[in-house]
Motif scaffolding. Structure first.
Motif, PDB file in Angstrom:
ATOM      1  N   LEU A 109      43.616 114.635  74.636  1.00 46.46           N
ATOM      2  CA  LEU A 109      42.467 114.627  73.707  1.00 46.46           C
ATOM      3  C   LEU A 109      42.233 113.202  73.192  1.00 46.46           C
ATOM      4  O   LEU A 109      41.097 112.733  73.146  1.00 46.46           O
ATOM      5  CB  LEU A 109      42.730 115.586  72.556  1.00 46.46           C
ATOM      6  CG  LEU A 109      41.621 115.716  71.516  1.00 46.46           C
ATOM      7  CD1 LEU A 109      40.351 116.233  72.134  1.00 46.46           C
ATOM      8  CD2 LEU A 109      42.084 116.636  70.383  1.00 46.46           C
ATOM      9  N   ARG A 110      43.310 112.522  72.834  1.00 49.43           N
ATOM     10  CA  ARG A 110      43.187 111.149  72.333  1.00 49.43           C
ATOM     11  C   ARG A 110      42.666 110.214  73.411  1.00 49.43           C
ATOM     12  O   ARG A 110      41.839 109.348  73.160  1.00 49.43           O
ATOM     13  CB  ARG A 110      44.543 110.681  71.817  1.00 49.43           C
ATOM     14  CG  ARG A 110      44.480 109.380  71.099  1.00 49.43           C
ATOM     15  CD  ARG A 110      45.748 109.119  70.349  1.00 49.43           C
ATOM     16  NE  ARG A 110      45.576 107.943  69.532  1.00 49.43           N
ATOM     17  CZ  ARG A 110      46.551 107.306  68.969  1.00 49.43           C
ATOM     18  NH1 ARG A 110      47.785 107.746  69.083  1.00 49.43           N
ATOM     19  NH2 ARG A 110      46.331 106.236  68.256  1.00 49.43           N
ATOM     20  N   ALA A 111      43.156 110.382  74.651  1.00 48.66           N
ATOM     21  CA  ALA A 111      42.713 109.538  75.770  1.00 48.66           C
ATOM     22  C   ALA A 111      41.223 109.739  76.046  1.00 48.66           C
ATOM     23  O   ALA A 111      40.491 108.758  76.250  1.00 48.66           O
ATOM     24  CB  ALA A 111      43.539 109.836  77.009  1.00 48.66           C
ATOM     25  N   VAL A 112      40.783 110.980  76.048  1.00 51.04           N
ATOM     26  CA  VAL A 112      39.370 111.280  76.298  1.00 51.04           C
ATOM     27  C   VAL A 112      38.495 110.678  75.193  1.00 51.04           C
ATOM     28  O   VAL A 112      37.443 110.102  75.454  1.00 51.04           O
ATOM     29  CB  VAL A 112      39.142 112.801  76.437  1.00 51.04           C
ATOM     30  CG1 VAL A 112      37.671 113.157  76.399  1.00 51.04           C
ATOM     31  CG2 VAL A 112      39.790 113.311  77.720  1.00 51.04           C
ATOM     32  N   ALA A 113      38.937 110.794  73.957  1.00 48.21           N
ATOM     33  CA  ALA A 113      38.177 110.248  72.824  1.00 48.21           C
ATOM     34  C   ALA A 113      38.104 108.721  72.902  1.00 48.21           C
ATOM     35  O   ALA A 113      37.074 108.132  72.577  1.00 48.21           O
ATOM     36  CB  ALA A 113      38.814 110.680  71.502  1.00 48.21           C
ATOM     37  N   PHE A 114      39.172 108.095  73.366  1.00 51.83           N
ATOM     38  CA  PHE A 114      39.222 106.629  73.466  1.00 51.83           C
ATOM     39  C   PHE A 114      38.376 106.146  74.644  1.00 51.83           C
ATOM     40  O   PHE A 114      37.744 105.106  74.569  1.00 51.83           O
ATOM     41  CB  PHE A 114      40.659 106.148  73.647  1.00 51.83           C
ATOM     42  CG  PHE A 114      40.807 104.666  73.604  1.00 51.83           C
ATOM     43  CD1 PHE A 114      41.048 104.023  72.406  1.00 51.83           C
ATOM     44  CD2 PHE A 114      40.700 103.891  74.760  1.00 51.83           C
ATOM     45  CE1 PHE A 114      41.191 102.638  72.357  1.00 51.83           C
ATOM     46  CE2 PHE A 114      40.832 102.522  74.727  1.00 51.83           C
ATOM     47  CZ  PHE A 114      41.066 101.885  73.522  1.00 51.83           C
ATOM     48  N   HIS A 115      38.411 106.926  75.705  1.00 53.06           N
ATOM     49  CA  HIS A 115      37.750 106.559  76.969  1.00 53.06           C
ATOM     50  C   HIS A 115      36.275 106.429  76.744  1.00 53.06           C
ATOM     51  O   HIS A 115      35.581 105.612  77.158  1.00 53.06           O
ATOM     52  CB  HIS A 115      38.055 107.624  78.016  1.00 53.06           C
ATOM     53  CG  HIS A 115      37.592 107.290  79.394  1.00 53.06           C
ATOM     54  ND1 HIS A 115      38.037 106.184  80.065  1.00 53.06           N
ATOM     55  CD2 HIS A 115      36.740 107.912  80.241  1.00 53.06           C
ATOM     56  CE1 HIS A 115      37.484 106.145  81.250  1.00 53.06           C
ATOM     57  NE2 HIS A 115      36.693 107.172  81.385  1.00 53.06           N
TER      58      HIS A 115
ATOM     59  N   ARG B  51      47.543 116.962  73.132  1.00 51.00           N
ATOM     60  CA  ARG B  51      47.104 116.029  72.083  1.00 51.00           C
ATOM     61  C   ARG B  51      46.863 114.630  72.649  1.00 51.00           C
ATOM     62  O   ARG B  51      45.889 113.963  72.297  1.00 51.00           O
ATOM     63  CB  ARG B  51      48.148 115.987  70.969  1.00 51.00           C
ATOM     64  CG  ARG B  51      47.736 115.184  69.758  1.00 51.00           C
ATOM     65  CD  ARG B  51      48.779 115.270  68.662  1.00 51.00           C
ATOM     66  NE  ARG B  51      50.063 114.706  69.048  1.00 51.00           N
ATOM     67  CZ  ARG B  51      50.365 113.385  68.973  1.00 51.00           C
ATOM     68  NH1 ARG B  51      49.465 112.536  68.538  1.00 51.00           N
ATOM     69  NH2 ARG B  51      51.556 112.961  69.323  1.00 51.00           N
ATOM     70  N   ILE B  52      47.741 114.191  73.559  1.00 50.90           N
ATOM     71  CA  ILE B  52      47.579 112.871  74.181  1.00 50.90           C
ATOM     72  C   ILE B  52      46.320 112.847  75.037  1.00 50.90           C
ATOM     73  O   ILE B  52      45.570 111.872  75.023  1.00 50.90           O
ATOM     74  CB  ILE B  52      48.835 112.511  75.006  1.00 50.90           C
ATOM     75  CG1 ILE B  52      50.020 112.250  74.062  1.00 50.90           C
ATOM     76  CG2 ILE B  52      48.579 111.311  75.910  1.00 50.90           C
ATOM     77  CD1 ILE B  52      51.359 112.172  74.755  1.00 50.90           C
TER      78      ILE B  52
END
Length: 132
Positions: free
Chosen positions: A126-132, A123-124
């Motif tokens: 996925l969130r990092a990739v989306a933010f990046h 989950r982390i």
């Protein structure tokens, strides 16, 4: 119950890969996760994440953003992990300190759960990739 121990983890992205370590010690011994550890007195979460990253892997990075806090509690431990998104700068990953392996992993493989990992690693990522 006492206040949680403040800790920070470094989520280091390099292209379509993320840096993971395999923990040597409980509570997550044998599981893959992000480099990190306790926040020392007078240290920010970002500073702690970068320090722990260097100590555990030899990799240097730049802190980019905080992605939130993850509460972890179990028998005998309670942590508030600040999730720090980082950009890779330099260094060849090598296991040191309290990890027994370190490697760059494809974000797709991490998000799909192909690694025996600590809670919320997918989950982390996925969130990092989306933010990046």
């Amino acid at each position: 119950m006492s206040d949680p121990v403040r800790a920070a983890i470094a989520v280091v992205l390099r292209g379509h890969e993320v840096l993971l370590v395999r923990r040597r010690n409980p509570p997550d011994a044998g599981l893959w996760g992000y480099p990190g550890g306790r926040v020392e007195p007078g240290e920010s979460s970002e500073q702690a994440a970068l320090r722990e990253l260097r100590e555990e892997t030899g990799v240097r990075a730049r802190a980019r953003a905080r992605l939130g806090c993850l509460e972890i509690a179990g028998e005998g431990h309670r942590y508030c992990l600040d999730v720090v998104l980082c950009s890779y700068r330099s260094g060849v990953p090598g296991a040191a300190d309290d990890v027994d392996a370190v490697r760059w992993c494809g974000c797709d493989a991490v998000i799909s759960g192909r690694f025996p990992a600590s809670r919320d690693v997918d989950r982390i990522c996925l969130r990092a990739v989306a933010f990046h």
